[in-house]
Enzyme design. Structure first.
Site, PDB file in Angstrom:
ATOM      1  N   GLU A  49      25.061  44.028  14.560  1.00 17.37           N
ATOM      2  CA  GLU A  49      25.339  43.067  13.545  1.00 17.37           C
ATOM      3  C   GLU A  49      25.440  43.865  12.067  1.00 17.37           C
ATOM      4  O   GLU A  49      24.665  44.739  11.835  1.00 17.37           O
ATOM      5  CB  GLU A  49      24.030  42.299  13.459  1.00 17.37           C
ATOM      6  CG  GLU A  49      24.226  40.876  12.318  1.00 17.37           C
ATOM      7  CD  GLU A  49      23.163  40.216  12.351  1.00 17.37           C
ATOM      8  OE1 GLU A  49      23.480  38.769  11.807  1.00 17.37           O
ATOM      9  OE2 GLU A  49      22.102  40.502  12.744  1.00 17.37           O
ATOM     10  N   LYS A  94      29.087  33.774  13.418  1.00 19.01           N
ATOM     11  CA  LYS A  94      27.874  33.590  13.918  1.00 19.01           C
ATOM     12  C   LYS A  94      27.455  32.071  13.482  1.00 19.01           C
ATOM     13  O   LYS A  94      27.604  31.425  12.381  1.00 19.01           O
ATOM     14  CB  LYS A  94      26.758  34.551  12.969  1.00 19.01           C
ATOM     15  CG  LYS A  94      25.263  34.247  13.302  1.00 19.01           C
ATOM     16  CD  LYS A  94      24.620  35.329  12.644  1.00 19.01           C
ATOM     17  CE  LYS A  94      22.996  35.262  12.554  1.00 19.01           C
ATOM     18  NZ  LYS A  94      22.124  36.118  11.728  1.00 19.01           N
ATOM     19  N   CYS A 105      23.070  37.949  16.881  1.00 17.54           N
ATOM     20  CA  CYS A 105      21.460  38.129  16.531  1.00 17.54           C
ATOM     21  C   CYS A 105      20.638  36.591  16.816  1.00 17.54           C
ATOM     22  O   CYS A 105      20.420  36.402  17.822  1.00 17.54           O
ATOM     23  CB  CYS A 105      21.511  38.601  15.204  1.00 17.54           C
ATOM     24  SG  CYS A 105      19.796  39.424  14.800  1.00 17.54           S
TER      25      CYS A 105
END
Length: 272
Positions: free
Chosen positions: A41, A113, A155
């Protein structure tokens, strides 16, 4: 049996320096026979100072960086699964965006994300990703990669089983979970969550991670992992230093596991 490379990074606040690390790793990985390089990330810029980060993101430099990553993949003859980078998303907001760049060229496949890291830890560490970033709204898979159908996550997405359930429904062969986990949450949750997601999806989980003390003052957990569909850890790069790791992905293992425990086939809709 495809071979992959996993880049564990200590990204900083200089995008050019971070790009150099990725380009060098891509070249080295390809020389050693890897077909895909996975990065963490915020590979290109890891900076919690948003005023300092804004000029690079908002000026279009991040768009140029995405183009350069595609060139690196083509020059190095290796696919790049770029964990994520910040990009302008309109209306003054940003997106935390993954890119999959193919060695044969073409536009990258992108995923934004979905789940924003808004937490307050007992250590006093606190984060408000939603104050600057716009959540993504689409589940994304990449077809016909060297590791089969690849699901993209980033993540904090790891903590939300519904996303991984959908990737399981889509019969992903592998799922990327690039991360910059904090040290406290990593020590408590990283290994157990990644193993659980691999088991639930009966798929490989490939999690390239940030590690160490970063220029913006944060500390990340490291321990980039590759987990097989049975939940066995095939690669753990530890929590001490950046580096390049390698793992062979036995795609036949997916069918073996799904034949033994056909949880995807047995899945039922839960009544409302």
């Amino acid at each position: 049996m495809p071979k992959i490379a996993v880049l564990q990074m200590c990204s900083g606040i200089d995008p050019d320096a971070n790009m150099d690390v990725i380009e060098t790793a891509a070249r080295d990985a390809a020389k050693q026979g890897a077909e895909v390089l996975f990065t963490p990330e915020m590979s290109l810029l890891l900076d919690r100072n948003r005023e300092r980060a804004a000029p690079w993101i908002d000026s279009g430099d991040s768009d140029e960086a995405a183009h350069l990553l595609s060139i690196i993949a083509a020059k190095g003859f290796i696919d790049l699964a770029v964990g994520s980078m910040p990009v302008a998303a309109g209306d003054g907001r940003w997106a935390n965006r993954s890119l999959y760049c193919r060695a044969q060229g073409g536009d990258p496949v992108t995923y934004d994300k979905m789940h924003m890291f808004d937490v307050e830890l007992a250590t006093g560490e606190h984060w408000r990703e939603s104050s600057a970033y716009e959540p993504g709204r689409k589940v994304v898979t990449v077809e016909n990669t060297p590791v089969g159908r690849l699901g993209l996550t980033v993540c904090y997405d790891l903590r939300f089983p519904a996303l991984f359930g959908e990737l399981g429904n889509r019969r992903c062969d592998a799922i990327a979970v690039p991360a910059a986990f904090t040290k406290p949450t990593g020590e408590a949750h990283w290994h157990v969550l990644l193993r659980a997601r691999a088991i639930e999806a009966s798929a490989f989980v490939i999690a390239a991670a940030q590690v160490g003390h970063h220029a913006d003052g944060r500390e990340t957990y490291g321990h980039s992992l590759v987990v097989d569909p049975w939940g066995e850890v095939l690669l753990d790069m530890g929590g001490d230093a950046p580096g390049l790791g390698f793992c062979d992905i036995d795609l036949a293992r997916i069918a073996e596991v799904r034949a033994q425990v056909p949880s995807l086939a047995n899945r039922r809709a839960i009544p409302g």
